[in-house]
Design a protein around this motif. Structure first.
Motif, PDB file in Angstrom:
ATOM      1  N   HIS A 479       0.778  -1.247  -0.081  1.00 25.81           N
ATOM      2  CA  HIS A 479       0.059   0.232   0.032  1.00 25.81           C
ATOM      3  C   HIS A 479       0.835   1.097   0.093  1.00 25.81           C
ATOM      4  CE1 HIS A 479      -3.870  -1.757   0.674  1.00 25.81           C
ATOM      5  NE2 HIS A 479      -3.371  -2.318   1.640  1.00 25.81           N
ATOM      6  N   SER A 480       0.566   2.242  -0.697  1.00 21.89           N
ATOM      7  CA  SER A 480       1.245   3.540  -0.757  1.00 21.89           C
ATOM      8  C   SER A 480       0.507   4.803  -1.235  1.00 21.89           C
ATOM      9  CB  SER A 480       2.485   3.363  -1.601  1.00 21.89           C
ATOM     10  OG  SER A 480       3.176   4.546  -1.475  1.00 21.89           O
ATOM     11  N   GLY A 481       0.877   5.895  -1.030  1.00 21.10           N
ATOM     12  CA  GLY A 481       0.123   7.159  -1.624  1.00 21.10           C
ATOM     13  C   GLY A 481       0.812   7.435  -2.809  1.00 21.10           C
ATOM     14  N   ASP A 482       2.024   7.341  -2.674  1.00 21.66           N
ATOM     15  CA  ASP A 482       2.788   8.328  -3.738  1.00 21.66           C
ATOM     16  C   ASP A 482       4.258   7.561  -4.001  1.00 21.66           C
ATOM     17  OD1 ASP A 482       4.396   8.646  -1.784  1.00 21.66           O
ATOM     18  OD2 ASP A 482       3.731  10.579  -1.141  1.00 21.66           O
ATOM     19  N   GLY A 483       4.465   6.414  -3.436  1.00 20.83           N
ATOM     20  CA  GLY A 483       5.604   5.581  -3.675  1.00 20.83           C
ATOM     21  C   GLY A 483       6.869   6.009  -2.977  1.00 20.83           C
ATOM     22  N   MET A 484       6.656   7.043  -2.247  1.00 17.86           N
ATOM     23  CA  MET A 484       7.887   7.588  -1.373  1.00 17.86           C
ATOM     24  C   MET A 484       7.930   6.691  -0.207  1.00 17.86           C
ATOM     25  SD  MET A 484       9.086  10.005  -2.908  1.00 17.86           S
ATOM     26  CE  MET A 484      10.307  10.541  -1.882  1.00 17.86           C
ATOM     27  N   THR A 485       6.674   6.363   0.606  1.00 14.97           N
ATOM     28  CA  THR A 485       6.824   5.147   1.488  1.00 14.97           C
ATOM     29  C   THR A 485       5.751   4.149   1.356  1.00 14.97           C
ATOM     30  OG1 THR A 485       5.159   6.386   2.796  1.00 14.97           O
ATOM     31  CG2 THR A 485       7.444   6.989   3.217  1.00 14.97           C
ATOM     32  N   ALA A 486       5.882   3.059   1.910  1.00 15.37           N
ATOM     33  CA  ALA A 486       4.976   1.972   1.641  1.00 15.37           C
ATOM     34  C   ALA A 486       4.857   1.000   2.603  1.00 15.37           C
ATOM     35  CB  ALA A 486       5.440   1.284   0.259  1.00 15.37           C
ATOM     36  N   ASP A 487       3.770   0.242   2.763  1.00 19.52           N
ATOM     37  CA  ASP A 487       3.552  -0.591   3.779  1.00 19.52           C
ATOM     38  C   ASP A 487       3.160  -2.023   3.299  1.00 19.52           C
ATOM     39  OD1 ASP A 487       4.009   0.831   6.251  1.00 19.52           O
ATOM     40  OD2 ASP A 487       2.297   1.705   6.149  1.00 19.52           O
ATOM     41  N   TRP A 488       3.619  -3.233   3.658  1.00 11.77           N
ATOM     42  CA  TRP A 488       3.276  -4.406   2.900  1.00 11.77           C
ATOM     43  C   TRP A 488       1.796  -4.602   3.278  1.00 11.77           C
ATOM     44  CZ3 TRP A 488       1.993  -8.776   5.806  1.00 11.77           C
ATOM     45  CH2 TRP A 488       2.136  -8.739   7.077  1.00 11.77           C
ATOM     46  N   VAL A 489       1.184  -5.257   2.155  1.00  8.08           N
ATOM     47  CA  VAL A 489      -0.347  -5.673   2.436  1.00  8.08           C
ATOM     48  C   VAL A 489      -0.449  -7.072   2.976  1.00  8.08           C
ATOM     49  CG1 VAL A 489      -2.509  -5.900   1.094  1.00  8.08           C
ATOM     50  CG2 VAL A 489      -0.747  -4.333   0.320  1.00  8.08           C
ATOM     51  N   PRO A 490      -1.076  -7.188   3.876  1.00  7.76           N
ATOM     52  CA  PRO A 490      -1.724  -8.479   4.678  1.00  7.76           C
ATOM     53  C   PRO A 490      -2.815  -9.267   3.656  1.00  7.76           C
ATOM     54  CG  PRO A 490      -2.644  -6.665   5.932  1.00  7.76           C
ATOM     55  CD  PRO A 490      -1.956  -6.091   4.865  1.00  7.76           C
ATOM     56  N   LEU A 491      -2.174  -9.774   2.607  1.00  6.81           N
ATOM     57  CA  LEU A 491      -2.880 -10.480   1.730  1.00  6.81           C
ATOM     58  C   LEU A 491      -3.664 -11.534   2.234  1.00  6.81           C
ATOM     59  CD1 LEU A 491      -0.845 -10.570  -1.576  1.00  6.81           C
ATOM     60  CD2 LEU A 491      -2.953  -9.267  -1.126  1.00  6.81           C
ATOM     61  N   PRO A 492      -5.073 -11.812   1.980  1.00  8.64           N
ATOM     62  CA  PRO A 492      -5.619 -13.024   2.581  1.00  8.64           C
ATOM     63  C   PRO A 492      -5.126 -14.271   2.263  1.00  8.64           C
ATOM     64  CG  PRO A 492      -7.304 -11.544   1.372  1.00  8.64           C
ATOM     65  CD  PRO A 492      -5.686 -10.967   1.048  1.00  8.64           C
ATOM     66  N   TYR A 493      -5.009 -15.094   3.446  1.00  8.52           N
ATOM     67  CA  TYR A 493      -4.391 -16.310   3.163  1.00  8.52           C
ATOM     68  C   TYR A 493      -4.707 -17.185   1.883  1.00  8.52           C
ATOM     69  CZ  TYR A 493      -2.336 -15.759   7.769  1.00  8.52           C
ATOM     70  OH  TYR A 493      -1.451 -15.417   8.829  1.00  8.52           O
ATOM     71  N   GLU A 494      -5.788 -16.956   1.769  1.00 14.77           N
ATOM     72  CA  GLU A 494      -6.651 -18.092   0.623  1.00 14.77           C
ATOM     73  C   GLU A 494      -6.069 -17.407  -0.913  1.00 14.77           C
ATOM     74  OE1 GLU A 494      -8.313 -20.865   0.423  1.00 14.77           O
ATOM     75  OE2 GLU A 494      -7.649 -20.925   2.777  1.00 14.77           O
ATOM     76  N   VAL A 495      -5.832 -16.175  -0.951  1.00 13.49           N
ATOM     77  CA  VAL A 495      -5.342 -15.813  -2.216  1.00 13.49           C
ATOM     78  C   VAL A 495      -3.770 -15.940  -2.001  1.00 13.49           C
ATOM     79  CG1 VAL A 495      -4.611 -13.432  -3.296  1.00 13.49           C
ATOM     80  CG2 VAL A 495      -6.890 -13.710  -2.256  1.00 13.49           C
ATOM     81  N   LEU A 496      -3.167 -15.853  -1.159  1.00 10.64           N
ATOM     82  CA  LEU A 496      -1.716 -16.407  -1.134  1.00 10.64           C
ATOM     83  C   LEU A 496      -1.723 -17.898  -1.309  1.00 10.64           C
ATOM     84  CD1 LEU A 496      -0.288 -14.431   1.954  1.00 10.64           C
ATOM     85  CD2 LEU A 496       0.509 -14.231  -0.484  1.00 10.64           C
ATOM     86  N   ARG A 497      -2.365 -18.622  -0.874  1.00  3.79           N
ATOM     87  CA  ARG A 497      -2.484 -20.191  -1.256  1.00  3.79           C
ATOM     88  C   ARG A 497      -2.654 -20.325  -2.544  1.00  3.79           C
ATOM     89  NH1 ARG A 497      -3.500 -24.178   2.446  1.00  3.79           N
ATOM     90  NH2 ARG A 497      -4.831 -22.863   3.788  1.00  3.79           N
ATOM     91  N   THR A 498      -3.707 -19.757  -3.178  1.00  3.32           N
ATOM     92  CA  THR A 498      -4.018 -19.836  -4.694  1.00  3.32           C
ATOM     93  C   THR A 498      -2.788 -19.467  -5.416  1.00  3.32           C
ATOM     94  OG1 THR A 498      -6.341 -19.465  -4.224  1.00  3.32           O
ATOM     95  CG2 THR A 498      -5.564 -19.429  -6.527  1.00  3.32           C
ATOM     96  N   ILE A 499      -2.285 -18.247  -5.297  1.00  2.00           N
ATOM     97  CA  ILE A 499      -1.105 -17.708  -5.773  1.00  2.00           C
ATOM     98  C   ILE A 499      -0.039 -19.039  -5.998  1.00  2.00           C
ATOM     99  CG2 ILE A 499       0.576 -16.008  -6.174  1.00  2.00           C
ATOM    100  CD1 ILE A 499      -1.289 -14.096  -5.370  1.00  2.00           C
ATOM    101  N   SER A 500       0.334 -19.299  -4.683  1.00  3.03           N
ATOM    102  CA  SER A 500       1.347 -20.090  -4.615  1.00  3.03           C
ATOM    103  C   SER A 500       1.081 -21.511  -5.211  1.00  3.03           C
ATOM    104  CB  SER A 500       1.759 -20.351  -3.052  1.00  3.03           C
ATOM    105  OG  SER A 500       2.599 -21.241  -2.921  1.00  3.03           O
ATOM    106  N   SER A 501       0.088 -21.879  -5.106  1.00  5.42           N
ATOM    107  CA  SER A 501      -0.284 -23.437  -6.014  1.00  5.42           C
ATOM    108  C   SER A 501      -0.102 -23.089  -7.261  1.00  5.42           C
ATOM    109  CB  SER A 501      -1.703 -23.765  -5.257  1.00  5.42           C
ATOM    110  OG  SER A 501      -1.895 -24.858  -5.936  1.00  5.42           O
ATOM    111  N   ARG A 502      -0.801 -22.042  -7.921  1.00  6.90           N
ATOM    112  CA  ARG A 502      -0.587 -22.049  -9.223  1.00  6.90           C
ATOM    113  C   ARG A 502       0.563 -21.560  -9.822  1.00  6.90           C
ATOM    114  NH1 ARG A 502      -4.726 -17.972 -12.414  1.00  6.90           N
ATOM    115  NH2 ARG A 502      -3.598 -19.304 -13.763  1.00  6.90           N
ATOM    116  N   ILE A 503       1.480 -21.113  -9.147  1.00  4.40           N
ATOM    117  CA  ILE A 503       2.709 -20.758  -9.550  1.00  4.40           C
ATOM    118  C   ILE A 503       3.595 -22.037  -9.651  1.00  4.40           C
ATOM    119  CG2 ILE A 503       4.865 -19.602  -9.142  1.00  4.40           C
ATOM    120  CD1 ILE A 503       3.649 -17.164  -8.323  1.00  4.40           C
ATOM    121  N   VAL A 504       3.447 -22.538  -8.450  1.00  2.00           N
ATOM    122  CA  VAL A 504       4.327 -23.946  -8.352  1.00  2.00           C
ATOM    123  C   VAL A 504       3.773 -24.943  -9.332  1.00  2.00           C
ATOM    124  CG1 VAL A 504       4.849 -25.934  -6.790  1.00  2.00           C
ATOM    125  CG2 VAL A 504       4.956 -23.533  -6.224  1.00  2.00           C
ATOM    126  N   ASN A 505       2.808 -25.149  -9.718  1.00  2.00           N
ATOM    127  CA  ASN A 505       1.981 -26.156 -10.668  1.00  2.00           C
ATOM    128  C   ASN A 505       2.067 -25.889 -12.071  1.00  2.00           C
ATOM    129  OD1 ASN A 505       0.670 -28.650  -9.237  1.00  2.00           O
ATOM    130  ND2 ASN A 505       0.241 -26.854  -7.937  1.00  2.00           N
TER     131      ASN A 505
END
Length: 528
Positions: A479-505
């Motif tokens: 997340h950021s407003g202008d790119g000068m500072t940013a915070d990491w996004v706590p993506l939902p576990y199910e989204v991360l799970r799907t992304i990881s599974s698809r990439i590996v497979n």
């Protein structure tokens, strides 16, 4: 552009750009100058007030950032912030000394004397401090305006319209900071809120038209992203069909991007686009290169070389790609349009003050000194959210404006280490999965950037009862407003799970996925 300008002198604070943003949020134009700016340069802007930023130094340090003390005698309202307060006190005859105890973090400032800076604010202010020195003795004519538990928190000379605070009103932790800055800008400086989208567009178009002249021709380095697209539309509004947009396939674009961007720019924005496939040229130059800065410099150099080649073709009245004649009436091509933004400039060089260079960007730090084309950078002093707002007022479609930022050097800075055709293909496939799943989850518009990074790290895995030894892929979402500072996004576990599974497979060559939970600072958004 605006009848009211606030000049901010940068003493090297990491928050200087936030001051500029806060002032612009009031629809008042602000410009950041290095603290070493000459008085003539400041006067030329006809400012209604001056802000002295914070900074990491002590006023007594041998290498402390220097400003001409005469800036305090221009007769303009001045607001000193943190180091700016110490600079003001020191050069006007007060005394600054190291504090017994560093004051850092949340604090309470108690108003001692009411003045226009504190108009309408409570007597006790929730503020954010970050200083090791303190003002001990006041300059003549000043009074203590506020105190904290360990230091003078604010001083003021209302007769000379000079105010200073030891805290940082520009950061969100200072609860009444926005109101305090608003008081300075409007009540003390008398600024007018006339820096609007309409005013910016009108003045920028007029300036470009004057720059290029009645017979000049320009080419635009089009990436398909928000920045270059808005820049192209602005220039097209100024000079019409004398703008030719060149979209270069540098070999490190995202999957199918070369075709998609051409369609969007021609069909949705009506731009004249010449597409150049130079992927082999770029990848051959990147072969064997692992240093991030060198990769950026190479890409910047090759971009300009391609633009020079295409400009020569246009000058000859021919555009050979696709064997389609491209006649611009033999007019001279003298200008290169780029979508450079303010954060690009800040992170690429110290021209705006003594801050340290973080990394160069291909459209700023990577330009060769012997470049044949002169630059037009209509967005150079804008932040990303301002570009999107102005783009909307230009009538551009949201599909283009809401596209997440993509670095100028492309996937080259998301492939840590050497860039090869094989690694580009692997990352393209992984990145496509990330983008698709983020969109499917309805998160794309909420996130500043979300993407995949290919790491030069291989690890052992097991797939189909067989041992694998393949690359690691990192997922990054911030997340950021202008790119000068940013915070990491706590993506939902199910989204991360799907992304990881698809990439590996689905992506041959990757057997492990990790998630990057680093904010900026201390990290940067991109890995290189």
């Amino acid at each position: 552009m605006s009848s009211s300008t606030v000049v901010i002198l940068d003493f090297g604070a990491q928050y200087t750009q936030l001051i500029a943003r806060r002032v612009r949020e009031f629809n008042v134009f602000s410009v950041v100058l290095p603290c070493t700016a000459q008085l003539e340069e400041i006067r030329a802007l006809n400012p209604v007030g001056v802000v002295l930023s914070g900074g990491p130094s002590s006023v007594y340090d041998a290498d402390a950032p220097k400003a001409d003390p005469a800036v305090l005698g221009l007769g303009l309202p001045v607001l000193g912030i943190c180091y700016g307060m110490q600079f003001m006190a020191h050069h006007l005859g007060g005394r600054v000394e190291p504090a017994d105890k560093r004051e850092y973090g949340d604090a309470v400032a108690t108003v001692a004397v009411e003045n226009r800076l504190f108009a309408g604010l409570p007597r006790e202010l929730q503020v954010w401090m970050s200083h090791g020195d303190s003002v001990i003795d006041l300059p003549e004519g000043f009074v203590v305006a506020a105190t904290s538990h360990s230091a003078l928190a604010s001083i003021a000379d209302e007769t000379r319209r000079m105010y200073a605070v030891q805290w940082h009103p520009e950061v969100a932790h200072s609860k009444q900071g926005t109101e305090l800055l608003r008081n300075f800008v409007f009540e003390i400086c008398g600024a007018k809120a006339d820096w609007t989208s309409e005013a910016f567009i009108e003045s920028t178009v007029a300036r470009i038209r004057e720059q290029v002249g009645p017979d000049g021709h320009a080419i635009c380095g089009l990436s398909g992203g928000v920045d270059s697209a808005v820049a192209a539309v602005l220039v097209a509004r100024a000079i019409g069909d004398r703008l030719t947009c060149i979209f270069v396939n540098n070999g490190v674009l995202r999957k199918n991007e070369f075709e998609q961007v051409q369609r969007n720019m021609r069909e949705k924005l009506g731009l004249n686009v010449v597409a150049v496939d130079a992927s082999k040229r770029f990848l051959s130059q990147l072969g064997g290169i692992t240093d991030p800065e060198t990769k950026r410099k190479i890409i910047g150099r090759e971009f300009i070389a391609v633009f020079d080649d295409e400009a020569a073709k246009i000058l000859r009245g021919q555009e050979k790609a696709g064997e389609v004649a491209h006649d611009v009436g033999g007019k001279e091509v003298a200008w290169l349009v780029q979508g450079t933004l303010y954060p690009d400039v800040i992170e690429s060089s110290s021209v705006k003050g003594p801050s340290q260079t973080i990394k160069s960007h291909h459209n700023v730090g990577g330009l060769p000194e012997n470049m044949k084309l002169k630059l037009i950078e209509p967005l150079r002093d804008l932040f990303k959210d301002e570009v999107r707002r102005f783009g909307a007022d230009l009538g551009m479609p949201q599909e283009v404006l809401e596209r997440q930022p993509f670095p100028g050097p492309g996937l080259a800075v998301r492939i840590v280490g050497e860039v090869t055709p094989e690694r580009v293909s692997i990352l393209q496939n992984a990145d496509e999965i990330v983008v698709n799943e983020i969109k499917k989850a309805g998160l794309y518009r909420e996130i500043w950037q979300s993407f995949a990074v290919l790491l030069p790290v291989k690890s052992v895995g097991v797939m189909g009862d067989q041992r694998t030894y393949a690359y690691t892929c990192a997922i990054r979402a911030v997340h950021s407003g202008d790119g000068m500072t940013a915070d990491w996004v706590p993506l939902p576990y199910e989204v991360l799970r799907t992304i990881s599974s698809r990439i590996v497979n689905e992506v041959r060559g990757i057997n492990r996925v990790v998630y990057d939970v680093t904010s900026k600072p201390p990290g940067t958004i991109e890995w290189e």
